[in-house]
Design a protein around this motif. Structure first.
Motif, PDB file in Angstrom:
ATOM      1  N   ARG A 140       0.810  -1.227   0.000  1.00 56.52           N
ATOM      2  CA  ARG A 140       0.000   0.000   0.000  1.00 56.52           C
ATOM      3  C   ARG A 140       0.839   1.270   0.000  1.00 56.52           C
ATOM      4  NH1 ARG A 140      -1.829   4.021  -0.474  1.00 56.52           N
ATOM      5  NH2 ARG A 140      -3.687   4.998   0.412  1.00 56.52           N
ATOM      6  N   PRO A 198       6.156   3.153  -2.789  1.00 55.38           N
ATOM      7  CA  PRO A 198       5.849   3.733  -4.102  1.00 55.38           C
ATOM      8  C   PRO A 198       6.576   3.005  -5.238  1.00 55.38           C
ATOM      9  CG  PRO A 198       7.409   5.116  -2.907  1.00 55.38           C
ATOM     10  CD  PRO A 198       7.010   4.017  -1.970  1.00 55.38           C
ATOM     11  N   SER A 199       5.848   2.212  -6.007  1.00 59.72           N
ATOM     12  CA  SER A 199       6.408   1.551  -7.178  1.00 59.72           C
ATOM     13  C   SER A 199       5.256   1.001  -8.007  1.00 59.72           C
ATOM     14  CB  SER A 199       7.351   0.403  -6.780  1.00 59.72           C
ATOM     15  OG  SER A 199       6.622  -0.689  -6.282  1.00 59.72           O
ATOM     16  N   SER A 200       5.546   0.706  -9.270  1.00 53.59           N
ATOM     17  CA  SER A 200       4.513   0.134 -10.135  1.00 53.59           C
ATOM     18  C   SER A 200       4.120  -1.247  -9.650  1.00 53.59           C
ATOM     19  CB  SER A 200       5.029   0.068 -11.583  1.00 53.59           C
ATOM     20  OG  SER A 200       6.198  -0.729 -11.659  1.00 53.59           O
ATOM     21  N   SER A 213       3.813  -2.183  -6.607  1.00 52.28           N
ATOM     22  CA  SER A 213       2.870  -2.033  -5.506  1.00 52.28           C
ATOM     23  C   SER A 213       1.451  -1.796  -6.010  1.00 52.28           C
ATOM     24  CB  SER A 213       3.296  -0.872  -4.606  1.00 52.28           C
ATOM     25  OG  SER A 213       4.532  -1.147  -3.980  1.00 52.28           O
ATOM     26  N   SER A 214       1.297  -0.937  -7.031  1.00 50.73           N
ATOM     27  CA  SER A 214      -0.045  -0.659  -7.539  1.00 50.73           C
ATOM     28  C   SER A 214      -0.666  -1.902  -8.165  1.00 50.73           C
ATOM     29  CB  SER A 214      -0.004   0.482  -8.553  1.00 50.73           C
ATOM     30  OG  SER A 214       0.832   0.143  -9.653  1.00 50.73           O
ATOM     31  N   HIS A 215       0.133  -2.710  -8.847  1.00 51.13           N
ATOM     32  CA  HIS A 215      -0.373  -3.954  -9.408  1.00 51.13           C
ATOM     33  C   HIS A 215      -0.802  -4.907  -8.301  1.00 51.13           C
ATOM     34  CE1 HIS A 215       2.209  -3.167 -13.236  1.00 51.13           C
ATOM     35  NE2 HIS A 215       1.006  -2.632 -13.346  1.00 51.13           N
ATOM     36  N   GLN A 229      -1.727  -4.179  -5.313  1.00 48.17           N
ATOM     37  CA  GLN A 229      -2.936  -3.677  -4.656  1.00 48.17           C
ATOM     38  C   GLN A 229      -4.192  -4.153  -5.378  1.00 48.17           C
ATOM     39  OE1 GLN A 229      -3.079   0.566  -3.666  1.00 48.17           O
ATOM     40  NE2 GLN A 229      -0.845   0.616  -3.591  1.00 48.17           N
ATOM     41  N   GLU A 230      -4.211  -4.023  -6.683  1.00 49.74           N
ATOM     42  CA  GLU A 230      -5.390  -4.412  -7.450  1.00 49.74           C
ATOM     43  C   GLU A 230      -5.664  -5.909  -7.337  1.00 49.74           C
ATOM     44  OE1 GLU A 230      -7.528  -2.273  -8.773  1.00 49.74           O
ATOM     45  OE2 GLU A 230      -6.189  -0.838  -7.790  1.00 49.74           O
ATOM     46  N   GLY A 288      -7.633   2.578   1.374  1.00 52.98           N
ATOM     47  CA  GLY A 288      -7.168   2.912   0.034  1.00 52.98           C
ATOM     48  C   GLY A 288      -6.680   4.342  -0.089  1.00 52.98           C
ATOM     49  N   GLU A 289      -6.928   4.935  -1.240  1.00 50.22           N
ATOM     50  CA  GLU A 289      -6.378   6.264  -1.542  1.00 50.22           C
ATOM     51  C   GLU A 289      -6.910   7.356  -0.620  1.00 50.22           C
ATOM     52  OE1 GLU A 289      -3.919   6.803  -3.597  1.00 50.22           O
ATOM     53  OE2 GLU A 289      -3.892   4.645  -4.026  1.00 50.22           O
TER      54      GLU A 289
END
Length: 398
Positions: free
Chosen positions: A227, A230-232, A234-236, A238-239, A363-364
């Protein structure tokens, strides 16, 4: 009044039995320590170890918590009986997992801060969240538990666990008193009879400790990595985890084709277990020597895992990699004949479920803050894996 009488009575009994029950614990503290960081030696010692070799170093847990389970017994029959009691409790169908998902989502809503000025202590919240889910799974008939009661239990477990590593643990009345209060509180919460504080096969901590201690630290750190790192990647992650939180079935835990970018929930959980093993050191006593198998060191070794060994990267578990790593040094649930029964399904899937619920729930609209309420970052490199190293973090609604 009854609880006070029971605590007083047990304190008296404990003081009488303390000397005769403490020999194994004291002996372990006096033994020379040999640190094991070679994977081959580690596997060998874990594969061929005996119940007495494991029970010796774990005697401190009998002293601290009054447990008598597979980790502390030297009796083969007791060991087998304990496993036979545990396995049905952690066997879950897809329907059970879906029900656990709904329960986790519902309970987390109760723990969220109500306004933008409130900061929720992250470590404490995760402990409360995980403990509640453990109780619901292991003691499903338990009624509602107040948040202060859960806080008392989890804080007491942490205090006693840390204290048990001290050579003078048994000489400190505050620990003895806290242990008895903890057992009394659990008897009240679970509506069971009081247990023998010097070691009891009916102690609910026999079940609670292995499950709760296996889960909460790795859930916390996996959540922070996914969460707030900060990295790509991490965002993947998360989903993937958010989807899994709503379709929690075993097939989807391992499936890579269902989610982009073709890493699975299992890959994410394996990476969390690698970088943040729930049991950082495993102890075995052979004669007068205690062998400290440094699981954390082996699972972070650049020699075995590459130059990015200290980076949280679930992609390392993609096809063709997992078998190689598993054969070498991946042992977050132990190795050999005493491997944790939760290794294959319950432990990893529960971690994925709980982290997914946390990622979706916070989340955000939430930010990570420090103890002063100022926006925080988790920095570079792995998070510290000590019991209280994440106590400075909180969550605040934006």
């Amino acid at each position: 009044m009854l609880a006070i009488i029971l605590v007083t009575a047990y304190a008296s009994i404990w003081l009488i039995l303390r000397v005769t029950r403490s020999t194994r614990h004291d002996k372990h503290h006096m033994c020379p320590i040999s640190i094991v960081i070679d994977a081959g030696e580690a596997r060998s010692r874990l594969t061929y170890s005996t119940l007495p070799q494991r029970a010796g170093p774990n005697g401190r847990l009998v002293t601290a918590f009054g447990i008598q389970n597979a980790f502390t017994t030297t009796d083969v029959k007791e060991y087998k009986n304990f496993l036979a009691h545990v396995k049905p409790k952690i066997h879950m169908t897809d329907f059970d997992w879906q029900r656990a998902s709904a329960s986790a989502i519902s309970y987390l809503d109760l723990l969220k801060p109500k306004d933008t000025t409130s900061t929720i202590p992250l470590e404490s919240m995760v402990q409360t969240f995980v403990f509640q889910m453990v109780i619901r799974q292991l003691f499903p008939d338990t009624g509602p538990i107040s948040e202060p009661d859960i806080k008392f239990v989890t804080t007491s477990i942490n205090t006693l666990w840390i204290g048990s590593k001290s050579c003078t643990f048994q000489e400190q009345p505050k620990f003895i008193s806290l242990k008895l209060e903890l057992l009394s509180k659990l008897a009240e919460i679970l509506d069971i009879s009081p247990v023998d504080p010097s070691g009891d096969m009916k102690n609910p901590l026999n079940l609670i400790l292995p499950a709760y201690e296996t889960l909460w630290r790795v859930v916390l750190r996996c959540f922070l990595e996914v969460r707030f790192r900060p990295s790509s990647r991490s965002s993947h992650s998360q989903e993937i985890l958010k989807k899994f939180a709503h379709i929690t079935v075993k097939e989807n835990f391992e499936a890579r084709s269902l989610f982009e970018p073709y890493i699975s929930v299992k890959d994410i959980v394996n990476e969390a277990l690698r970088l943040y093993p729930p049991t950082r050191r495993v102890y075995r006593q052979d004669g007068e020597v205690v062998y400290k198998i440094d699981v954390e060191n082996m699972q972070r070794s650049e020699e075995k895992w590459g130059s990015d060994a200290m980076v949280f990267d679930p992609r390392r578990w993609l096809d063709g990699c997992d078998k190689k790593y598993l054969e070498r040094v991946f042992m977050p649930f132990g190795k050999g004949k005493f491997t944790c029964p939760a290794e294959n399904t319950f432990g990893p899937v529960m971690i994925g479920l709980l982290v997914g619920v946390l990622v979706e729930g916070f989340g955000e609209g939430y930010k990570l803050v420090n103890e002063h309420g100022i926006a925080a970052e988790i920095g570079i490199g792995p998070l510290k894996n000590g019991r209280e190293n994440c106590g400075c973090f909180g969550l605040r609604k934006m």
